[in-house]
Design a protein around this motif. Sequence first.
Motif, PDB file in Angstrom:
ATOM      1  N   LEU A 397       0.849  -1.190   0.000  1.00  0.00           N
ATOM      2  CA  LEU A 397       0.000   0.000   0.000  1.00  0.00           C
ATOM      3  C   LEU A 397       0.882   1.236   0.000  1.00  0.00           C
ATOM      4  N   THR A 398       0.704   2.100  -0.985  1.00  0.00           N
ATOM      5  CA  THR A 398       1.471   3.343  -1.011  1.00  0.00           C
ATOM      6  C   THR A 398       0.790   4.400  -0.155  1.00  0.00           C
ATOM      7  N   THR A 399       1.556   5.387   0.235  1.00  0.00           N
ATOM      8  CA  THR A 399       1.006   6.489   1.033  1.00  0.00           C
ATOM      9  C   THR A 399      -0.065   7.239   0.263  1.00  0.00           C
ATOM     10  N   ALA A 400       0.155   7.433  -1.030  1.00  0.00           N
ATOM     11  CA  ALA A 400      -0.815   8.152  -1.849  1.00  0.00           C
ATOM     12  C   ALA A 400      -2.148   7.416  -1.918  1.00  0.00           C
ATOM     13  N   GLU A 401      -2.106   6.080  -1.966  1.00  0.00           N
ATOM     14  CA  GLU A 401      -3.335   5.288  -2.038  1.00  0.00           C
ATOM     15  C   GLU A 401      -4.145   5.367  -0.752  1.00  0.00           C
ATOM     16  N   ALA A 402      -3.478   5.590   0.371  1.00  0.00           N
ATOM     17  CA  ALA A 402      -4.165   5.594   1.669  1.00  0.00           C
ATOM     18  C   ALA A 402      -4.706   6.962   2.055  1.00  0.00           C
ATOM     19  N   ALA A 403      -4.216   8.011   1.423  1.00  0.00           N
ATOM     20  CA  ALA A 403      -4.541   9.378   1.859  1.00  0.00           C
ATOM     21  C   ALA A 403      -5.971   9.765   1.493  1.00  0.00           C
TER      22      ALA A 403
END
Length: 463
Positions: A397-403
């Motif tokens: 999971l990337t940070t961008a996907e979770a934001a």
Amino acid sequence: MSAELASSFDPMLLARIQFAANISFHILFPSISIALGWVLVFFKWRYNRTQAEQWQRAYYFWVKVFALSFALGVVSGITMSFQFGTNWPGFMEKVGNIAGPLLAYEILTAFFLEATFLGIMLFGQKRVGERLHTIATMLVAGGTTLSVFWIIALNSWMHTPVGFEIINGQAHATNWLQIIFNPSMPYRFTHMMLASGLTVAFLIAGISSYRYLRGGSSDQSGEILIGIKTGVTLAAILIPLQILVGDLHGLNTLQHQPAKIAAMEGIWETQKGAPAILFAIPDQKERVNKAEIAIPKLASLYLTHDMNGEIKGLNDFVGKHPPVAPVFYAFRIMVGVGLLMLAISWLASWYVWRKPALPALVSRALVAMSFSGWVALLAGWYTTEIGRQPYLVQGVLTTAEAAAKIPVPMLASTLIMYLTLYVFLIISYISVVFYLARKADSATSATTVSSTASTTASTTSRG
């Protein structure tokens, strides 16, 4: 905030800074309560064995600091947990089936254990007796350690995720033992426990030295010397262990997160016999180091235990490596503070065990180092957490996907509010700790004067 100014900010960056501010503030206080709980157990054990009042006084003083740290840790932890839902909904949506139970285990076991027996530990000594009070202190200390266990288990899994499968875009556990005892967990847990021990060791040594420099009374001298000896001895023992564990942790990170190691070392090209870069100015745009000072082959030696060992460079991970400068500098701050801890703790230990008095210069150095553990801890935390970017869960999971998509003005205003509040609370906490030290000295001095006056009056009346 104007529309033009708001548009100049990256909302994900602001969300990351906000979460970093929350977790940075939160981690300061568990880092004290974790190890301080066990130091209080030691003080209780020594008092029970010797019945010497200085051990009891040391316990009474430091249990106040423990209570203050515990309270701020609980409050800041609640604030931090909210942000999983408000700023990072993608995290729980993707891996909540794993993160949720681990966080619940921490609350159901560790937190309830701490909360249940903390009241007895703080207020129950004269009501339950020494044995039960000692047991309560041990259970609270054990609760803090259990709390670290579950939190580090989750955090380590985010770095080295195993024991799961992805079904319909969500992570589902297939083996909880693999999840809990994931490849990096033993190293991170041990590293954190030792970091807490060093934070507390220098806090105790520093505050005790502060009282020593203020000229404690004869009644205080035993308690103050106990604090100094306990602090510097604990630090002198733990810092070499931390260096050893850090080396093992580095080998584990090299295996599972080579891009992080490359950023920590500032190595751009894959090479054998990689140098240890003592100082440089990493230029991520040009992908070079400027003003570099390095020792040939040393990085390969301590990272692979082979002077010609191969270290992968950042150019092997273009687009999939962390921002270099923050990781590079944070790592050097952590190492620099650690080496300073080693030098001061060994020097101070030599004096307190071999000399009749601690030199004023060494005492002042210990006072200055009172909160050095916080600096090393935060630098290490930034190294490992920024070093995981661009992922929130490594490879999953990337940070961008979770934001979450939150308006920039809302993020900026709450960030300013958090930072203002946290700066105020940190200053207040440090001020209160030193106030407690001065108050303890004043109270003991007043008791000594009162006792002397009573004895004099009694002698006079008999005469």
